[in-house]
Design a protein around this motif. Structure first.
Motif, PDB file in Angstrom:
ATOM      1  N   GLU A 181       0.899  -1.176  -0.120  1.00  0.00           N
ATOM      2  CA  GLU A 181      -0.025  -0.098   0.119  1.00  0.00           C
ATOM      3  C   GLU A 181       0.821   1.143  -0.080  1.00  0.00           C
ATOM      4  O   GLU A 181       0.562   2.396  -0.786  1.00  0.00           O
ATOM      5  CB  GLU A 181      -0.841  -0.036   1.205  1.00  0.00           C
ATOM      6  CG  GLU A 181      -1.842   1.059   1.142  1.00  0.00           C
ATOM      7  CD  GLU A 181      -2.806   1.194   2.420  1.00  0.00           C
ATOM      8  OE1 GLU A 181      -3.079  -0.001   2.838  1.00  0.00           O
ATOM      9  OE2 GLU A 181      -3.096   2.155   2.960  1.00  0.00           O
ATOM     10  N   ASP A 182       1.904   1.283   0.723  1.00  0.00           N
ATOM     11  CA  ASP A 182       2.764   2.274   1.050  1.00  0.00           C
ATOM     12  C   ASP A 182       3.755   2.614  -0.538  1.00  0.00           C
ATOM     13  O   ASP A 182       3.732   3.830  -0.647  1.00  0.00           O
ATOM     14  CB  ASP A 182       3.599   2.290   2.337  1.00  0.00           C
ATOM     15  CG  ASP A 182       2.999   2.659   3.577  1.00  0.00           C
ATOM     16  OD1 ASP A 182       1.859   3.082   3.379  1.00  0.00           O
ATOM     17  OD2 ASP A 182       3.217   2.102   4.363  1.00  0.00           O
ATOM     18  N   GLY A 183       3.991   1.568  -0.887  1.00  0.00           N
ATOM     19  CA  GLY A 183       4.841   1.682  -2.245  1.00  0.00           C
ATOM     20  C   GLY A 183       4.041   2.128  -3.330  1.00  0.00           C
ATOM     21  O   GLY A 183       4.377   2.832  -4.271  1.00  0.00           O
ATOM     22  N   LEU A 184       2.722   1.310  -3.632  1.00  0.00           N
ATOM     23  CA  LEU A 184       2.266   1.491  -4.590  1.00  0.00           C
ATOM     24  C   LEU A 184       1.056   2.591  -4.826  1.00  0.00           C
ATOM     25  O   LEU A 184       1.061   3.339  -5.957  1.00  0.00           O
ATOM     26  CB  LEU A 184       1.251   0.229  -5.020  1.00  0.00           C
ATOM     27  CG  LEU A 184       1.071  -0.190  -6.631  1.00  0.00           C
ATOM     28  CD1 LEU A 184       2.341  -0.313  -7.170  1.00  0.00           C
ATOM     29  CD2 LEU A 184       0.336  -1.361  -6.403  1.00  0.00           C
ATOM     30  N   ALA A 185       0.509   2.982  -3.538  1.00  0.00           N
ATOM     31  CA  ALA A 185      -0.398   4.258  -3.774  1.00  0.00           C
ATOM     32  C   ALA A 185       0.321   5.652  -4.276  1.00  0.00           C
ATOM     33  O   ALA A 185      -0.365   6.058  -5.091  1.00  0.00           O
ATOM     34  CB  ALA A 185      -0.715   4.517  -2.090  1.00  0.00           C
ATOM     35  N   PRO A 186       1.718   6.083  -3.612  1.00  0.00           N
ATOM     36  CA  PRO A 186       2.181   7.080  -4.623  1.00  0.00           C
ATOM     37  C   PRO A 186       2.355   6.907  -6.072  1.00  0.00           C
ATOM     38  O   PRO A 186       2.126   7.890  -6.988  1.00  0.00           O
ATOM     39  CB  PRO A 186       3.494   7.175  -3.964  1.00  0.00           C
ATOM     40  CG  PRO A 186       3.529   6.554  -2.602  1.00  0.00           C
ATOM     41  CD  PRO A 186       2.604   5.457  -2.735  1.00  0.00           C
ATOM     42  N   ALA A 187       2.409   5.788  -6.432  1.00  0.00           N
ATOM     43  CA  ALA A 187       2.849   5.513  -7.793  1.00  0.00           C
ATOM     44  C   ALA A 187       1.299   5.531  -8.721  1.00  0.00           C
ATOM     45  O   ALA A 187       1.447   6.172  -9.717  1.00  0.00           O
ATOM     46  CB  ALA A 187       3.256   3.933  -8.105  1.00  0.00           C
ATOM     47  N   VAL A 188       0.227   5.144  -7.992  1.00  0.00           N
ATOM     48  CA  VAL A 188      -1.028   5.264  -8.508  1.00  0.00           C
ATOM     49  C   VAL A 188      -1.353   6.815  -8.761  1.00  0.00           C
ATOM     50  O   VAL A 188      -1.692   7.370  -9.643  1.00  0.00           O
ATOM     51  CB  VAL A 188      -1.959   4.589  -8.066  1.00  0.00           C
ATOM     52  CG1 VAL A 188      -3.473   4.657  -8.603  1.00  0.00           C
ATOM     53  CG2 VAL A 188      -1.776   3.065  -8.345  1.00  0.00           C
ATOM     54  N   GLU A 189      -1.026   7.468  -7.734  1.00  0.00           N
ATOM     55  CA  GLU A 189      -1.162   8.759  -7.498  1.00  0.00           C
ATOM     56  C   GLU A 189      -0.447   9.758  -8.598  1.00  0.00           C
ATOM     57  O   GLU A 189      -1.010  10.749  -9.115  1.00  0.00           O
ATOM     58  CB  GLU A 189      -0.577   9.312  -6.062  1.00  0.00           C
ATOM     59  CG  GLU A 189      -0.676  10.927  -6.034  1.00  0.00           C
ATOM     60  CD  GLU A 189      -2.173  11.456  -5.913  1.00  0.00           C
ATOM     61  OE1 GLU A 189      -2.995  10.562  -5.495  1.00  0.00           O
ATOM     62  OE2 GLU A 189      -2.269  12.546  -6.150  1.00  0.00           O
ATOM     63  N   ALA A 190       0.724   9.083  -8.807  1.00  0.00           N
ATOM     64  CA  ALA A 190       1.554   9.640  -9.929  1.00  0.00           C
ATOM     65  C   ALA A 190       0.909   9.782 -11.247  1.00  0.00           C
ATOM     66  O   ALA A 190       1.099  10.609 -12.189  1.00  0.00           O
ATOM     67  CB  ALA A 190       3.101   9.293  -9.805  1.00  0.00           C
ATOM     68  N   VAL A 191       0.145   8.658 -11.645  1.00  0.00           N
ATOM     69  CA  VAL A 191      -0.574   8.374 -12.667  1.00  0.00           C
ATOM     70  C   VAL A 191      -1.723   9.267 -12.994  1.00  0.00           C
ATOM     71  O   VAL A 191      -2.262   9.799 -13.722  1.00  0.00           O
ATOM     72  CB  VAL A 191      -0.876   6.785 -12.916  1.00  0.00           C
ATOM     73  CG1 VAL A 191      -1.861   6.970 -14.066  1.00  0.00           C
ATOM     74  CG2 VAL A 191       0.360   6.070 -13.234  1.00  0.00           C
ATOM     75  N   ILE A 192      -2.550   9.451 -11.546  1.00  0.00           N
ATOM     76  CA  ILE A 192      -3.747  10.002 -11.469  1.00  0.00           C
ATOM     77  C   ILE A 192      -3.420  11.566 -11.738  1.00  0.00           C
ATOM     78  O   ILE A 192      -4.275  12.097 -12.462  1.00  0.00           O
ATOM     79  CB  ILE A 192      -4.439   9.700 -10.313  1.00  0.00           C
ATOM     80  CG1 ILE A 192      -5.218   8.255 -10.281  1.00  0.00           C
ATOM     81  CG2 ILE A 192      -5.603  10.769 -10.206  1.00  0.00           C
ATOM     82  CD1 ILE A 192      -5.639   7.830  -9.039  1.00  0.00           C
ATOM     83  N   ASP A 193      -2.422  11.999 -10.905  1.00  0.00           N
ATOM     84  CA  ASP A 193      -2.255  13.433 -10.887  1.00  0.00           C
ATOM     85  C   ASP A 193      -0.915  13.921 -11.199  1.00  0.00           C
ATOM     86  O   ASP A 193      -0.052  14.156 -10.223  1.00  0.00           O
ATOM     87  CB  ASP A 193      -2.797  13.914  -9.776  1.00  0.00           C
ATOM     88  CG  ASP A 193      -2.840  15.685  -9.412  1.00  0.00           C
ATOM     89  OD1 ASP A 193      -2.844  16.102 -10.683  1.00  0.00           O
ATOM     90  OD2 ASP A 193      -2.872  16.071  -8.279  1.00  0.00           O
TER      91      ASP A 193
END
Lengths: 195, 195
Positions: A181-193
């Motif tokens: 969760e901690d590793g992937l959430a920022p990555a998905v965030e980088a795609v979204i925004d």
DNA sequence: GTCTATAATTCGATAGAC
DNA sequence: GTCTATCGAATTATAGAC
């Protein structure tokens, strides 16, 4: 379309409903564990504790049984109320919790496993994506951003499902839920925004 | 282990080497397109222009043919010289270029397609990962960071391969190569080097 | 080294008894 | 509504001729 059972349906057809449900449950497990090609009607029937011919009676043939097993509701959460900054983490957490429960029974993973080698399942995957996943992201991201980002968000989430629950790559199964969760959430965030 | 052909091998065994190579090439294409279960020895032999029994003669059985077809060298690039800030984009670009060329022939996608429904192929995937993918990331990220991040990076890259080239999800196939590179590179970067 | 012929399984699907 | 019996097709694998 289905036969009428309007007369005297109180105690009738209950038996058939149960066996039909048992067949569907067994079919989902088999399709999930082995994909379309390797699951046999005989095995499904054996799991359900009935005769193989009953599967044919209720579902016609193997392809239609597969169709029935894949008629699934992903029960995606409503993302409209989630703050923009928490959206990525909410998505990652949702799928993690969902899959950590019982991966072999999850409809999306069942479909994913079969869709990789079966054209019919792949087409069904496209439908499910268009009808359920895309709208959820559209509601959260807005229509124009969802159109450009939904694909990459899905790629990352399905990539997690693929490597951790289907392939069981040690490098991914060795991580804790929190680490993912901690590793992937920022990555998905980088795609979204994008910054 | 293999038979000696030390005497008079000048003009001998050339024919068998060619057919063996033809079989392997046909097998990789079939396994790539259809996965393990749906590819038949008959079809492989037909593609290679020889008799099905020749496949058995050279490879013993279907499982061993599969093994031979999966003995692949991913030819991953050396990432040691890449600046830290360009690492994520380099990775994304490498796999994009690789897969855009001829997805049906790419060894990693061949393996991926089969590994989802076949335990044997999944085990082989673990080996390939440990022997080729993990070391490349370790050289680039350093040992301690690679141990925690290699799994998620692989999930992201394989997620791209899965959705674009195996499932062909319209939301992903509809993107241009540049859009994917620009969208995914920051996400991989976010995994590699958390803020 | 290549092919023919065929054995041995396995599976999807059907017909019909109860 | 459930099961027995079986057909027909496809496939892996083997034996052996040339």
């Amino acid at each position: 379309m289905t036969q009428n059972s309007q007369t005297a349906d109180t105690a009738h057809d209950r038996r058939s409903d149960r066996t039909k449900a048992a067949i569907l449950r067994a079919a989902r497990e088999r399709f999930a564990a082995q994909g379309y090609e390797r699951t046999t009607i005989r095995a499904v029937a054996s799991d359900a504790g009935i005769d193989p011919s009953m599967v044919m009676r209720y579902f016609g043939n193997k392809a239609q049984l597969f169709d029935a097993a894949l008629s699934i509701d992903l029960r995606l959460p409503d993302l409209t109320g989630v703050p923009a900054g928490e959206l990525a983490r909410t998505l990652v957490r949702h799928f993690l919790r969902r899959w950590e429960g019982d991966p072999a029974d999850d409809a999306l993973l069942v479909l994913l496993r079969s869709a990789v080698t079966n054209e019919h399942a792949a087409a069904r995957m496209h439908e499910i994506f268009a009808a359920q996943i895309a709208p959820a992201l559209r509601a959260a991201l807005g229509p124009e951003r969802a159109a450009r980002r939904a694909g990459l968000v899905s790629a990352q989430l399905l990539g997690l499902g693929l490597t951790r629950y289907l392939l069981r790559l040690p490098a991914v199964t060795g991580l804790t839920v929190d680490e993912i969760e901690d590793g992937l959430a920022p990555a998905v965030e980088a795609v979204i925004d994008p910054k």
